[in-house]
Design a protein around this motif. Structure first.
Motif, PDB file in Angstrom:
ATOM      1  N   VAL A 103       5.821   2.833  10.157  1.00 46.70           N
ATOM      2  CA  VAL A 103       7.444   1.697  10.359  1.00 46.70           C
ATOM      3  C   VAL A 103       6.762   0.564   9.181  1.00 46.70           C
ATOM      4  O   VAL A 103       7.676   0.861   8.230  1.00 46.70           O
ATOM      5  CB  VAL A 103       8.305   1.008  10.455  1.00 46.70           C
ATOM      6  CG1 VAL A 103       9.055   0.407  10.115  1.00 46.70           C
ATOM      7  CG2 VAL A 103       9.187   2.344  11.470  1.00 46.70           C
ATOM      8  N   ARG A 104       6.381  -0.203   9.313  1.00 41.36           N
ATOM      9  CA  ARG A 104       5.252  -1.268   7.950  1.00 41.36           C
ATOM     10  C   ARG A 104       4.847  -0.303   6.958  1.00 41.36           C
ATOM     11  O   ARG A 104       5.857  -0.693   5.536  1.00 41.36           O
ATOM     12  CB  ARG A 104       4.759  -1.844   8.217  1.00 41.36           C
ATOM     13  CG  ARG A 104       5.270  -2.827   9.584  1.00 41.36           C
ATOM     14  CD  ARG A 104       6.462  -4.010   8.952  1.00 41.36           C
ATOM     15  NE  ARG A 104       4.842  -4.989   8.135  1.00 41.36           N
ATOM     16  CZ  ARG A 104       5.778  -5.808   7.407  1.00 41.36           C
ATOM     17  NH1 ARG A 104       7.391  -6.184   7.258  1.00 41.36           N
ATOM     18  NH2 ARG A 104       5.212  -7.067   6.919  1.00 41.36           N
ATOM     19  N   LEU A 105       4.382   0.736   7.401  1.00 49.58           N
ATOM     20  CA  LEU A 105       3.719   0.834   6.090  1.00 49.58           C
ATOM     21  C   LEU A 105       4.680   1.463   4.705  1.00 49.58           C
ATOM     22  O   LEU A 105       5.037   1.910   4.053  1.00 49.58           O
ATOM     23  CB  LEU A 105       2.966   2.408   6.508  1.00 49.58           C
ATOM     24  CG  LEU A 105       2.333   3.272   5.286  1.00 49.58           C
ATOM     25  CD1 LEU A 105       1.783   2.447   4.370  1.00 49.58           C
ATOM     26  CD2 LEU A 105       1.047   3.926   6.083  1.00 49.58           C
ATOM     27  N   MET A 106       5.855   2.421   5.851  1.00 48.92           N
ATOM     28  CA  MET A 106       6.724   3.182   5.018  1.00 48.92           C
ATOM     29  C   MET A 106       7.770   1.445   4.293  1.00 48.92           C
ATOM     30  O   MET A 106       8.178   1.729   3.218  1.00 48.92           O
ATOM     31  CB  MET A 106       7.866   3.535   5.940  1.00 48.92           C
ATOM     32  CG  MET A 106       7.456   5.248   6.718  1.00 48.92           C
ATOM     33  SD  MET A 106       8.678   6.227   7.802  1.00 48.92           S
ATOM     34  CE  MET A 106       8.447   5.225   8.846  1.00 48.92           C
ATOM     35  N   GLN A 107       7.536   0.602   4.586  1.00 45.64           N
ATOM     36  CA  GLN A 107       8.303  -0.094   4.025  1.00 45.64           C
ATOM     37  C   GLN A 107       7.849  -0.750   2.969  1.00 45.64           C
ATOM     38  O   GLN A 107       8.452  -1.012   1.985  1.00 45.64           O
ATOM     39  CB  GLN A 107       8.968  -1.450   5.441  1.00 45.64           C
ATOM     40  CG  GLN A 107       9.695  -0.937   6.715  1.00 45.64           C
ATOM     41  CD  GLN A 107       9.913  -2.420   7.152  1.00 45.64           C
ATOM     42  OE1 GLN A 107       8.519  -3.196   7.835  1.00 45.64           O
ATOM     43  NE2 GLN A 107      10.499  -2.326   8.379  1.00 45.64           N
ATOM     44  N   ARG A 108       6.595  -0.920   2.991  1.00 47.09           N
ATOM     45  CA  ARG A 108       5.643  -1.254   2.268  1.00 47.09           C
ATOM     46  C   ARG A 108       6.079  -0.371   0.508  1.00 47.09           C
ATOM     47  O   ARG A 108       6.360  -0.467  -0.596  1.00 47.09           O
ATOM     48  CB  ARG A 108       4.221  -1.749   2.108  1.00 47.09           C
ATOM     49  CG  ARG A 108       4.021  -2.598   3.352  1.00 47.09           C
ATOM     50  CD  ARG A 108       2.652  -2.779   3.463  1.00 47.09           C
ATOM     51  NE  ARG A 108       1.946  -2.951   2.412  1.00 47.09           N
ATOM     52  CZ  ARG A 108       0.978  -3.055   1.974  1.00 47.09           C
ATOM     53  NH1 ARG A 108       0.039  -2.006   3.009  1.00 47.09           N
ATOM     54  NH2 ARG A 108       0.092  -3.634   1.113  1.00 47.09           N
ATOM     55  N   ILE A 109       5.990   0.969   1.201  1.00 42.70           N
ATOM     56  CA  ILE A 109       6.249   1.724   0.085  1.00 42.70           C
ATOM     57  C   ILE A 109       7.814   1.969  -0.704  1.00 42.70           C
ATOM     58  O   ILE A 109       7.921   1.783  -1.627  1.00 42.70           O
ATOM     59  CB  ILE A 109       5.734   3.064   0.674  1.00 42.70           C
ATOM     60  CG1 ILE A 109       4.687   3.687   1.472  1.00 42.70           C
ATOM     61  CG2 ILE A 109       6.477   4.746  -0.503  1.00 42.70           C
ATOM     62  CD1 ILE A 109       4.136   4.688   2.340  1.00 42.70           C
ATOM     63  N   LEU A 110       8.746   1.025   0.280  1.00 45.04           N
ATOM     64  CA  LEU A 110      10.520   1.372   0.343  1.00 45.04           C
ATOM     65  C   LEU A 110      10.152   0.394  -1.487  1.00 45.04           C
ATOM     66  O   LEU A 110      11.208   0.302  -1.788  1.00 45.04           O
ATOM     67  CB  LEU A 110      10.973   1.659   1.095  1.00 45.04           C
ATOM     68  CG  LEU A 110      11.448   2.962   1.578  1.00 45.04           C
ATOM     69  CD1 LEU A 110      12.454   2.479   3.009  1.00 45.04           C
ATOM     70  CD2 LEU A 110      11.909   3.833   0.707  1.00 45.04           C
ATOM     71  N   ARG A 111       9.469  -0.643  -0.846  1.00 44.79           N
ATOM     72  CA  ARG A 111       9.791  -2.456  -1.586  1.00 44.79           C
ATOM     73  C   ARG A 111       8.269  -2.285  -2.696  1.00 44.79           C
ATOM     74  O   ARG A 111       9.224  -3.012  -3.614  1.00 44.79           O
ATOM     75  CB  ARG A 111       9.440  -3.179  -0.325  1.00 44.79           C
ATOM     76  CG  ARG A 111      10.457  -4.092  -0.106  1.00 44.79           C
ATOM     77  CD  ARG A 111      10.101  -5.171   0.779  1.00 44.79           C
ATOM     78  NE  ARG A 111       8.991  -5.290   1.167  1.00 44.79           N
ATOM     79  CZ  ARG A 111       8.100  -5.553   2.231  1.00 44.79           C
ATOM     80  NH1 ARG A 111       9.666  -4.922   3.472  1.00 44.79           N
ATOM     81  NH2 ARG A 111       6.736  -5.421   2.886  1.00 44.79           N
ATOM     82  N   SER A 112       7.799  -0.955  -3.267  1.00 44.56           N
ATOM     83  CA  SER A 112       6.589  -0.931  -4.135  1.00 44.56           C
ATOM     84  C   SER A 112       7.216  -0.491  -5.865  1.00 44.56           C
ATOM     85  O   SER A 112       9.025  -0.628  -5.210  1.00 44.56           O
ATOM     86  CB  SER A 112       6.085   0.441  -3.897  1.00 44.56           C
ATOM     87  OG  SER A 112       6.541   1.434  -3.815  1.00 44.56           O
ATOM     88  N   THR A 113       6.932  -0.359  -6.454  1.00 41.12           N
ATOM     89  CA  THR A 113       7.429  -0.885  -7.379  1.00 41.12           C
ATOM     90  C   THR A 113       7.215   1.357  -7.975  1.00 41.12           C
ATOM     91  O   THR A 113       7.699   1.680  -9.477  1.00 41.12           O
ATOM     92  CB  THR A 113       6.663  -1.291  -8.990  1.00 41.12           C
ATOM     93  OG1 THR A 113       4.944  -1.447  -9.183  1.00 41.12           O
ATOM     94  CG2 THR A 113       6.234  -2.744  -8.485  1.00 41.12           C
ATOM     95  N   LEU A 114       7.138   2.114  -7.626  1.00 42.83           N
ATOM     96  CA  LEU A 114       7.071   3.021  -7.911  1.00 42.83           C
ATOM     97  C   LEU A 114       8.718   3.890  -7.803  1.00 42.83           C
ATOM     98  O   LEU A 114       9.774   3.234  -7.808  1.00 42.83           O
ATOM     99  CB  LEU A 114       6.581   3.938  -6.147  1.00 42.83           C
ATOM    100  CG  LEU A 114       5.320   4.265  -5.911  1.00 42.83           C
ATOM    101  CD1 LEU A 114       4.216   4.199  -4.919  1.00 42.83           C
ATOM    102  CD2 LEU A 114       3.851   4.575  -6.965  1.00 42.83           C
ATOM    103  N   PRO A 115       7.893   5.052  -8.222  1.00 42.06           N
ATOM    104  CA  PRO A 115       9.545   5.502  -9.003  1.00 42.06           C
ATOM    105  C   PRO A 115      10.516   6.551  -7.315  1.00 42.06           C
ATOM    106  O   PRO A 115      10.097   6.301  -6.580  1.00 42.06           O
ATOM    107  CB  PRO A 115       9.045   6.767  -9.672  1.00 42.06           C
ATOM    108  CG  PRO A 115       7.927   6.536 -10.067  1.00 42.06           C
ATOM    109  CD  PRO A 115       7.521   5.947  -9.557  1.00 42.06           C
TER     110      PRO A 115
END
Length: 161
Positions: A103-115
């Motif tokens: 879940v933490r990894l998913m949160q970090r991905i969602l907060r990233s600057t990726l499209p």
């Protein structure tokens, strides 16, 4: 010059592939199902803290290779049922810990600057990996671990500053 190759015909779908994996119609699938009750018995030995990485389970298999070698009794430390394997090795406390990491990894991905589209795909890949881990050992398989490490690298590389 474009070169086109015909795709092989397949009448199966992902659902068919999954159903064949969990069916007991062949010896390998039947062995997988025979492993399940033996794993539940192993969980009962140390349900809270687990039995550790070297934990083994012995069960009766119909796999012809096992029958030929041992008469059908098989002892293994590598299990097909991934979440249950985590419970055996890490105890019940290991499952929420692993879920927390995912879940933490998913949160970090969602907060990233990726499209946004890439974020969705990456998060869904984690969800798919966790779902497939029910009947496979992919979260503790080198391919699954490599994917999680790659996702962690992407989350780090594209983190918001």
């Amino acid at each position: 010059v474009a070169c086109f190759f015909p795709l092989p015909y397949s009448s199966s779908s992902l659902l068919d592939a999954w159903q064949s994996r969990i069916s007991a119609s062949d010896d390998a699938s039947a062995s997988r199902w025979k492993l399940l009750p033996a794993m539940w018995e192993k969980v009962k030995e140390h349900p809270v803290l687990g039995s550790g990485f070297g934990a083994t389970v012995t069960y009766v298999s119909r796999d012809p290779r096992v029958v030929q070698t041992t008469g059908g009794v098989y002892t293994t430390y590598a299990f097909e049922w991934g979440w249950l394997e985590h419970w055996i090795k890490f105890g019940i406390l290991g499952i929420p810990l692993l879920l927390f990491v995912l879940v933490r990894l998913m949160q970090r991905i969602l907060r990233s600057t990726l499209p946004t589209e890439q974020k969705r795909v990456l998060v869904l890949s984690i969800v798919a990996l966790a779902a497939v881990h029910i009947s496979t050992p992919y979260l503790n398989h080198p391919l699954g671990l490599a994917w999680l490490i790659a996702l962690e690298g992407m989350a780090e590389r594209f983190q918001t500053r």
